[in-house]
Design a protein around this motif. Structure first.
Motif, PDB file in Angstrom:
ATOM      1  N   TYR A  32      22.509   2.182 -23.016  1.00 26.04           N
ATOM      2  CA  TYR A  32      20.977   2.418 -22.669  1.00 26.04           C
ATOM      3  C   TYR A  32      21.091   3.564 -21.481  1.00 26.04           C
ATOM      4  O   TYR A  32      22.565   3.532 -20.667  1.00 26.04           O
ATOM      5  N   LEU A  33      20.456   4.617 -21.845  1.00 28.43           N
ATOM      6  CA  LEU A  33      19.495   5.264 -20.517  1.00 28.43           C
ATOM      7  C   LEU A  33      18.531   4.542 -20.179  1.00 28.43           C
ATOM      8  O   LEU A  33      17.468   4.044 -20.575  1.00 28.43           O
ATOM      9  N   ILE A  34      18.367   4.032 -18.582  1.00 23.96           N
ATOM     10  CA  ILE A  34      17.263   3.937 -17.999  1.00 23.96           C
ATOM     11  C   ILE A  34      16.611   5.083 -16.745  1.00 23.96           C
ATOM     12  O   ILE A  34      17.797   5.587 -15.474  1.00 23.96           O
ATOM     13  N   VAL A  35      15.288   6.020 -17.029  1.00 21.63           N
ATOM     14  CA  VAL A  35      15.162   7.111 -16.187  1.00 21.63           C
ATOM     15  C   VAL A  35      14.379   6.682 -14.984  1.00 21.63           C
ATOM     16  O   VAL A  35      12.981   5.920 -15.475  1.00 21.63           O
ATOM     17  N   ASN A  36      14.955   6.523 -14.183  1.00 17.31           N
ATOM     18  CA  ASN A  36      13.967   5.922 -12.512  1.00 17.31           C
ATOM     19  C   ASN A  36      13.210   7.032 -12.181  1.00 17.31           C
ATOM     20  O   ASN A  36      13.641   7.633 -11.966  1.00 17.31           O
ATOM     21  N   ALA A  37      11.479   7.079 -12.580  1.00 14.71           N
ATOM     22  CA  ALA A  37      10.668   7.711 -11.863  1.00 14.71           C
ATOM     23  C   ALA A  37       9.553   6.874 -11.110  1.00 14.71           C
ATOM     24  O   ALA A  37       8.195   6.273 -11.253  1.00 14.71           O
ATOM     25  N   VAL A  38      10.381   5.167 -11.162  1.00 15.30           N
ATOM     26  CA  VAL A  38       8.732   4.140 -10.628  1.00 15.30           C
ATOM     27  C   VAL A  38       9.069   5.108  -8.877  1.00 15.30           C
ATOM     28  O   VAL A  38       7.547   4.039  -8.823  1.00 15.30           O
ATOM     29  N   GLU A  39       9.333   4.612  -8.168  1.00 15.88           N
ATOM     30  CA  GLU A  39       8.869   5.268  -6.959  1.00 15.88           C
ATOM     31  C   GLU A  39       8.400   4.417  -6.064  1.00 15.88           C
ATOM     32  O   GLU A  39       7.290   5.311  -5.243  1.00 15.88           O
ATOM     33  N   CYS A  40       8.343   3.856  -6.113  1.00 20.50           N
ATOM     34  CA  CYS A  40       8.149   2.346  -5.253  1.00 20.50           C
ATOM     35  C   CYS A  40       8.440   2.540  -3.422  1.00 20.50           C
ATOM     36  O   CYS A  40       7.385   2.255  -2.752  1.00 20.50           O
TER      37      CYS A  40
ATOM     38  N   ILE B 283       0.734  -0.955   0.148  1.00 19.19           N
ATOM     39  CA  ILE B 283       0.087  -0.070  -0.094  1.00 19.19           C
ATOM     40  C   ILE B 283       0.561   1.430  -0.009  1.00 19.19           C
ATOM     41  O   ILE B 283       1.392   1.604   0.658  1.00 19.19           O
ATOM     42  N   GLY B 284       0.823   2.251  -0.845  1.00 18.99           N
ATOM     43  CA  GLY B 284       1.514   3.458  -1.324  1.00 18.99           C
ATOM     44  C   GLY B 284       1.160   4.550  -1.047  1.00 18.99           C
ATOM     45  O   GLY B 284       2.146   5.617  -0.323  1.00 18.99           O
ATOM     46  N   HIS B 285       0.076   4.356  -0.464  1.00 22.13           N
ATOM     47  CA  HIS B 285      -0.847   6.053   0.258  1.00 22.13           C
ATOM     48  C   HIS B 285      -0.665   6.790  -0.522  1.00 22.13           C
ATOM     49  O   HIS B 285      -0.166   8.301   0.527  1.00 22.13           O
ATOM     50  N   LYS B 286       0.039   6.710  -1.332  1.00 19.63           N
ATOM     51  CA  LYS B 286       0.143   8.477  -2.686  1.00 19.63           C
ATOM     52  C   LYS B 286      -1.022   9.207  -2.957  1.00 19.63           C
ATOM     53  O   LYS B 286      -0.226  10.403  -2.883  1.00 19.63           O
ATOM     54  N   GLU B 287      -2.072   8.214  -2.294  1.00 11.11           N
ATOM     55  CA  GLU B 287      -3.290   9.544  -2.419  1.00 11.11           C
ATOM     56  C   GLU B 287      -2.661  10.621  -1.569  1.00 11.11           C
ATOM     57  O   GLU B 287      -3.415  11.593  -1.623  1.00 11.11           O
ATOM     58  N   LEU B 288      -2.436  10.268  -0.218  1.00 11.25           N
ATOM     59  CA  LEU B 288      -2.015  11.753  -0.224  1.00 11.25           C
ATOM     60  C   LEU B 288      -2.153  13.526  -0.636  1.00 11.25           C
ATOM     61  O   LEU B 288      -1.860  14.229   0.409  1.00 11.25           O
TER      62      LEU B 288
ATOM     63  N   HIS C   3       8.817   2.713 -20.700  1.00 13.05           N
ATOM     64  CA  HIS C   3       8.058   1.449 -19.952  1.00 13.05           C
ATOM     65  C   HIS C   3       7.865   1.361 -19.012  1.00 13.05           C
ATOM     66  O   HIS C   3       8.388   1.861 -17.740  1.00 13.05           O
ATOM     67  N   LEU C   4       7.253   1.186 -19.057  1.00 17.11           N
ATOM     68  CA  LEU C   4       6.123   0.372 -17.470  1.00 17.11           C
ATOM     69  C   LEU C   4       6.566  -0.715 -16.560  1.00 17.11           C
ATOM     70  O   LEU C   4       6.371  -1.374 -17.675  1.00 17.11           O
ATOM     71  N   VAL C   5       6.126  -0.528 -15.624  1.00 16.79           N
ATOM     72  CA  VAL C   5       6.923  -1.062 -15.366  1.00 16.79           C
ATOM     73  C   VAL C   5       5.211  -2.145 -13.743  1.00 16.79           C
ATOM     74  O   VAL C   5       4.912  -1.234 -13.556  1.00 16.79           O
ATOM     75  N   PRO C   6       5.559  -3.366 -13.894  1.00 12.93           N
ATOM     76  CA  PRO C   6       4.442  -3.315 -12.152  1.00 12.93           C
ATOM     77  C   PRO C   6       4.495  -2.922 -11.072  1.00 12.93           C
ATOM     78  O   PRO C   6       5.578  -2.250 -10.852  1.00 12.93           O
ATOM     79  N   ASP C   7       3.474  -3.037 -10.321  1.00 15.44           N
ATOM     80  CA  ASP C   7       3.190  -1.768  -8.889  1.00 15.44           C
ATOM     81  C   ASP C   7       3.140  -3.086  -7.911  1.00 15.44           C
ATOM     82  O   ASP C   7       2.392  -3.336  -7.531  1.00 15.44           O
ATOM     83  N   VAL C   8       4.912  -2.966  -8.268  1.00 13.76           N
ATOM     84  CA  VAL C   8       5.291  -3.696  -6.869  1.00 13.76           C
ATOM     85  C   VAL C   8       6.446  -2.845  -6.118  1.00 13.76           C
ATOM     86  O   VAL C   8       7.613  -2.728  -6.583  1.00 13.76           O
ATOM     87  N   TYR C   9       7.241  -4.032  -5.255  1.00 12.79           N
ATOM     88  CA  TYR C   9       7.919  -3.350  -4.619  1.00 12.79           C
ATOM     89  C   TYR C   9       9.392  -4.674  -4.538  1.00 12.79           C
ATOM     90  O   TYR C   9       9.042  -5.204  -4.089  1.00 12.79           O
ATOM     91  N   PRO C  10      10.560  -3.922  -4.910  1.00 12.36           N
ATOM     92  CA  PRO C  10      11.436  -2.256  -4.815  1.00 12.36           C
ATOM     93  C   PRO C  10      11.580  -2.765  -6.196  1.00 12.36           C
ATOM     94  O   PRO C  10      12.073  -3.182  -6.594  1.00 12.36           O
ATOM     95  N   ALA C  11      10.370  -2.003  -7.221  1.00  8.40           N
ATOM     96  CA  ALA C  11      10.614  -1.943  -8.907  1.00  8.40           C
ATOM     97  C   ALA C  11      11.614  -0.949  -9.028  1.00  8.40           C
ATOM     98  O   ALA C  11      12.423  -1.557 -10.537  1.00  8.40           O
ATOM     99  N   GLY C  12      11.296  -0.259  -8.057  1.00  7.12           N
ATOM    100  CA  GLY C  12      12.543   1.154  -8.066  1.00  7.12           C
ATOM    101  C   GLY C  12      14.350   0.401  -8.214  1.00  7.12           C
ATOM    102  O   GLY C  12      14.486   1.583  -8.483  1.00  7.12           O
ATOM    103  N   TYR C  13      14.642  -0.385  -7.558  1.00  3.03           N
ATOM    104  CA  TYR C  13      15.811  -0.686  -7.196  1.00  3.03           C
ATOM    105  C   TYR C  13      16.437  -0.546  -8.066  1.00  3.03           C
ATOM    106  O   TYR C  13      16.131  -1.647  -9.302  1.00  3.03           O
TER     107      TYR C  13
END
Length: 435
Positions: free
Chosen positions: A152-160, A13-18, A222-232
């Motif tokens: 390759y450049l991977i721009v990390n905006a996953v913020e898990c 649960i991310g509580h991002k809606e806050l 590139h969309l990634v699954p909503d899982v933790y820690p996908a941004g690692y």
């Protein structure tokens, strides 16, 4: 212990809606506090003295560890150098105290030309003092200063990390700078592809980002699954490239940068009013108001908490620098925000103690299932409990990345990540491991 094969696969649960639906607020402090030491605690070279006038972007000194400048985030006057708790080093160190005249006059920084060499790019990024803004604060220029081919450049905006939404806001507020930064890196280094990555659950971002990427053949969403820690970093590289590496992503031809870092690189080409500023998330169940705040680097945590209305409880609170999974508890409100901080989370301690009171381990093995480093946390904890640090080392404790997945999944509410953080320090001393 093989830590290359697992990927994160646990939704939390991310509580991002806050905060994610709110417009960021602007805060202008009377003073900012900028570290006068490097990340090893060594004093800056060619350090400015008290009484000197500075502009936004003025070099206050140079870090001896990586030879990058430390800049002022405001215009004004250096009033003094004083001791303040340093959240990176975990102890008090010297900080510049700069009185903010709130004019925000900036140094004249010529824009980079469209057609520059690799060497010119690396020098410009180094001279701008850019560091990773996703947590570690590693100097950005060093990732590009390599003899190996960058493909390759991977721009990390996953913020898990739960609660934090600064990367999300960066894509909303600074998408043009992000696209420019990606495009210039692709062109300068001759990359095969640059990937902009965030979670599939951020549906409102998908169409605007796709539209912004049109006409940029080598830039890809590139969309990634909503899982933790996908941004690692290691997990993200495997999601995107289907490749694993031993130590650094460059081994598979990749550079990974946080989205805010890429936006700052874009600003070097197109100009910005963001020099010295960044967005920080302030969230948690103990705050009266949760929001993202745009402020100069070096603003005190306590001043922003007060600006947001303070606490909603008279109980003791826990202030965490970062999010609850990987963040560090702050000793007080009088800690300055740094470039590599993404936000602050604040929790009611009494509520935490009631909801997360630990009980005996069930040996259920859930911590093993979620570990992105393929470790066996339950066995490592048993080894630490009997002070068998050689066994803990053999079980791979030094490969723990402190993501907090084991603590989050534990039905007994055992804070394994905290135990391992202490255990790693003791293991390093007792066993002499160099990891």
């Amino acid at each position: 212990m093989n830590n290359l094969n697992a990927v994160g696969h646990k939704h939390i649960i991310g509580h991002k809606e806050l905060t994610d639906h709110k417009s960021p607020l602007r805060f202008d402090p009377d003073f900012v506090y900028i570290s006068a030491v490097d990340n090893k605690g060594l004093p800056l070279k060619d350090k400015l003295a008290a009484g000197e006038k500075v502009l936004r972007g003025t070099v206050l000194g140079t870090r001896p560890d990586f030879s990058i400048p430390v800049i002022s985030s405001v215009s004004g006057t250096i009033k003094e150098v004083k001791k303040l708790f340093n959240s990176t080093l975990g102890r008090p160190t010297d900080f510049f105290v700069i009185e903010n005249d709130k004019k925000y006059e900036a140094v004249d920084r010529p824009l980079l030309k469209d057609d520059i060499s690799k060497e010119e790019f690396i020098s410009a990024v180094q001279n701008a003092g850019l560091v990773g803004m996703g947590g570690a604060g590693f100097p950005t220029y060093l990732k590009y200063k390599t003899n190996k081919k960058i493909s390759y450049l991977i721009v990390n905006a996953v913020e898990c990390e739960p609660y934090l939404t600064t990367d999300y806001k960066a894509l909303q507020e600074r998408l043009n700078s992000v696209i420019v930064g990606m495009e210039k890196i692709v062109k300068t280094f001759g990359l095969d592809k640059a990937y902009l990555c965030f979670k599939k659950s951020k549906k409102d971002l998908i169409e605007p980002v796709k539209k912004a990427l049109q006409g940029h053949d080598k830039l890809e969403l590139h969309l990634v699954p909503d899982v933790y820690p996908a941004g690692y970093e290691r997990t993200l590289v495997k999601f995107v490239l289907k490749k694993t590496y031993n130590v650094l992503p460059i081994e598979v031809g990749a550079v990974v940068n946080n989205v805010e870092t890429i936006a700052q690189i874009g600003d070097l080409f197109i100009g910005t009013e963001n020099l010295g500023f960044r967005t920080y998330t302030f969230s948690g169940d103990a705050l009266k108001n949760n929001n993202n705040v745009i402020c100069p680097v070096g603003t005190l945590i306590g001043e922003i908490i007060k600006f947001l209305g303070g606490y909603n409880t008279e109980d003791d609170v826990m202030i965490v620098i970062g999010g609850p999974m990987t963040g560090k508890a702050a000793r007080s409100e009088e800690i300055a925000l740094m470039n590599n901080n993404s936000g602050i989370t604040v929790f009611n301690i009494k509520k935490l103690e009631h909801e997360y009171k630990p009980v005996a381990c069930w040996h259920c093995g859930k911590c093993i299932e979620v570990c992105p480093s393929s470790l066996q946390p339950v066995l490592i904890r048993m080894a630490l409990g009997r002070e068998d640090y050689k066994s803990a080392d053999k079980l791979g404790i030094m490969s723990c990345v402190s993501c907090g997945s084991c603590s989050a999944i534990c039905p007994s509410h055992i804070d394994l990540a905290q135990d391992f953080a202490k255990g790693k320090l003791i293991t390093k001393i007792k066993v002499g491991t160099k990891k």
